[in-house]
Design a protein around this motif. Structure first.
Motif, PDB file in Angstrom:
ATOM      1  N   LEU A 219      -8.908  -6.000  -5.551  1.00 15.92           N
ATOM      2  CA  LEU A 219      -8.175  -6.807  -4.574  1.00 15.92           C
ATOM      3  C   LEU A 219      -7.069  -7.597  -5.270  1.00 15.92           C
ATOM      4  CD1 LEU A 219     -11.202  -8.044  -2.470  1.00 15.92           C
ATOM      5  CD2 LEU A 219      -9.680  -6.117  -2.008  1.00 15.92           C
ATOM      6  N   VAL A 220      -5.917  -6.967  -5.408  1.00 14.93           N
ATOM      7  CA  VAL A 220      -4.769  -7.599  -6.048  1.00 14.93           C
ATOM      8  C   VAL A 220      -3.710  -7.879  -4.993  1.00 14.93           C
ATOM      9  CG1 VAL A 220      -5.146  -6.682  -8.371  1.00 14.93           C
ATOM     10  CG2 VAL A 220      -3.911  -5.303  -6.705  1.00 14.93           C
ATOM     11  N   VAL A 221      -2.917  -8.912  -5.226  1.00 13.08           N
ATOM     12  CA  VAL A 221      -1.872  -9.305  -4.272  1.00 13.08           C
ATOM     13  C   VAL A 221      -0.556  -9.531  -5.001  1.00 13.08           C
ATOM     14  CG1 VAL A 221      -3.488 -10.323  -2.619  1.00 13.08           C
ATOM     15  CG2 VAL A 221      -2.520 -11.739  -4.417  1.00 13.08           C
TER      16      VAL A 221
ATOM     17  N   GLU B 223       0.942  -6.648 -15.440  1.00 13.69           N
ATOM     18  CA  GLU B 223       2.269  -6.180 -15.868  1.00 13.69           C
ATOM     19  C   GLU B 223       3.171  -5.868 -14.669  1.00 13.69           C
ATOM     20  OE1 GLU B 223       2.349  -2.852 -18.597  1.00 13.69           O
ATOM     21  OE2 GLU B 223       0.430  -3.488 -19.463  1.00 13.69           O
ATOM     22  N   LEU B 224       2.577  -5.366 -13.587  1.00 13.41           N
ATOM     23  CA  LEU B 224       3.352  -4.974 -12.413  1.00 13.41           C
ATOM     24  C   LEU B 224       3.559  -6.117 -11.428  1.00 13.41           C
ATOM     25  CD1 LEU B 224       2.721  -2.136 -13.623  1.00 13.41           C
ATOM     26  CD2 LEU B 224       2.755  -1.328 -11.290  1.00 13.41           C
TER      27      LEU B 224
ATOM     28  N   LEU C 283       0.895   0.292  -2.412  1.00 11.11           N
ATOM     29  CA  LEU C 283       1.648   1.255  -3.205  1.00 11.11           C
ATOM     30  C   LEU C 283       1.741   0.785  -4.651  1.00 11.11           C
ATOM     31  CD1 LEU C 283       3.179   3.948  -2.755  1.00 11.11           C
ATOM     32  CD2 LEU C 283       5.255   2.594  -2.540  1.00 11.11           C
ATOM     33  N   LEU C 284       1.972  -0.504  -4.842  1.00  5.22           N
ATOM     34  CA  LEU C 284       2.024  -1.060  -6.196  1.00  5.22           C
ATOM     35  C   LEU C 284       0.649  -0.956  -6.861  1.00  5.22           C
ATOM     36  CD1 LEU C 284       4.331  -2.203  -7.890  1.00  5.22           C
ATOM     37  CD2 LEU C 284       3.647  -4.486  -7.178  1.00  5.22           C
ATOM     38  N   HIS C 285      -0.409  -1.158  -6.093  1.00  4.13           N
ATOM     39  CA  HIS C 285      -1.783  -0.967  -6.593  1.00  4.13           C
ATOM     40  C   HIS C 285      -1.942   0.471  -7.100  1.00  4.13           C
ATOM     41  CE1 HIS C 285      -6.350  -1.359  -6.003  1.00  4.13           C
ATOM     42  NE2 HIS C 285      -6.147  -0.093  -6.312  1.00  4.13           N
ATOM     43  N   GLU C 286      -1.476   1.443  -6.299  1.00  3.54           N
ATOM     44  CA  GLU C 286      -1.568   2.849  -6.705  1.00  3.54           C
ATOM     45  C   GLU C 286      -0.715   3.112  -7.951  1.00  3.54           C
ATOM     46  OE1 GLU C 286      -3.698   5.005  -5.527  1.00  3.54           O
ATOM     47  OE2 GLU C 286      -4.391   3.676  -3.928  1.00  3.54           O
TER      48      GLU C 286
ATOM     49  N   TRP D 172       8.410   4.339  -4.295  1.00  2.00           N
ATOM     50  CA  TRP D 172       7.823   4.670  -5.600  1.00  2.00           C
ATOM     51  C   TRP D 172       8.925   4.732  -6.661  1.00  2.00           C
ATOM     52  CZ3 TRP D 172       2.664   4.992  -6.587  1.00  2.00           C
ATOM     53  CH2 TRP D 172       2.247   5.568  -7.790  1.00  2.00           C
ATOM     54  N   SER D 173      10.055   5.328  -6.294  1.00  2.00           N
ATOM     55  CA  SER D 173      11.202   5.388  -7.217  1.00  2.00           C
ATOM     56  C   SER D 173      11.705   3.993  -7.573  1.00  2.00           C
ATOM     57  CB  SER D 173      12.351   6.196  -6.607  1.00  2.00           C
ATOM     58  OG  SER D 173      11.975   7.529  -6.445  1.00  2.00           O
TER      59      SER D 173
END
Length: 196
Positions: free
Chosen positions: A103-105, A86-87, A52-55, A16-17
């Protein structure tokens, strides 16, 4: 064996960091343990860096005061989609009828950017799975708690061929099989609930 969950929680916090270094407005992860175990079908059924990136998309939406979901957190709208973009996450052109753009990848360039983080987290996840595979008494609370809802129905235990279990809303399981990554068997709701 009892030290694995704290190790995994520490790896989740570290990952996360790593995301925060690229997206400083992302708030701190208050409880990494909340991502382990039970999962929200709308946010992904398997813990991974992609999830985690989704979160993190949800975290940035919260920091910006943007409502990125509806239907008790199940439907991910176009505001979620814009932040996911953006992420470095890709998505289908059309939204899913019940979960929207959930549903992102990872894009290839995003995967390259986070390769060391992805590898480190995957190693910790494998160790956690190995340490807890034989202990089915462990139960964790997951993303559904963030939404303050069970996500549209009562979750029941579904079991795969190797004995692993997940909590799932029966109507979600009826839409399509959820397959165990270890034994490749679908999770099924036991016919008789003999165990208390």
């Amino acid at each position: 064996m009892s030290t694995t969950p704290p190790v995994l929680a520490a790896e989740l916090a570290l990952a996360w960091s790593d995301i925060q270094r690229h997206h400083p407005e992302l708030p701190d992860l208050a409880a990494p343990e909340s991502l382990i175990g039970e999962s929200s079908s709308a946010c992904g059924t398997e813990l991974s860096f992609e999830r985690l990136l989704h979160e993190a998309v949800h975290g940035i939406a919260a920091a910006r005061g943007i409502r990125d979901t509806s239907r008790a957190g199940r439907y991910h709208n176009r505001r979620f989609l814009a932040i996911a973009d953006e992420l470095g996450l890709d998505h289908a052109e059309e939204p899913h009828p019940s979960s929207g753009f959930s549903l992102v990848v990872l894009r290839p360039e995003t995967r390259r950017l986070y390769r060391p983080t992805i590898d480190r987290l995957a190693k910790a996840l494998r160790a956690h799975t190995a340490a807890t595979a034989t202990d089915t008494s462990k139960s964790f609370r997951g993303p559904a708690a963030r939404h303050g809802s069970s996500g549209g129905g009562v979750r029941v235990k579904a079991v795969c061929g190797c004995g692993r279990n997940v909590r799932v809303v029966p109507s979600v399981l009826a839409q399509a099989p959820i397959v165990c990554g270890a034994c490749k068997e679908p999770f099924r709701i036991p016919e008789a609930a003999g165990a208390a």
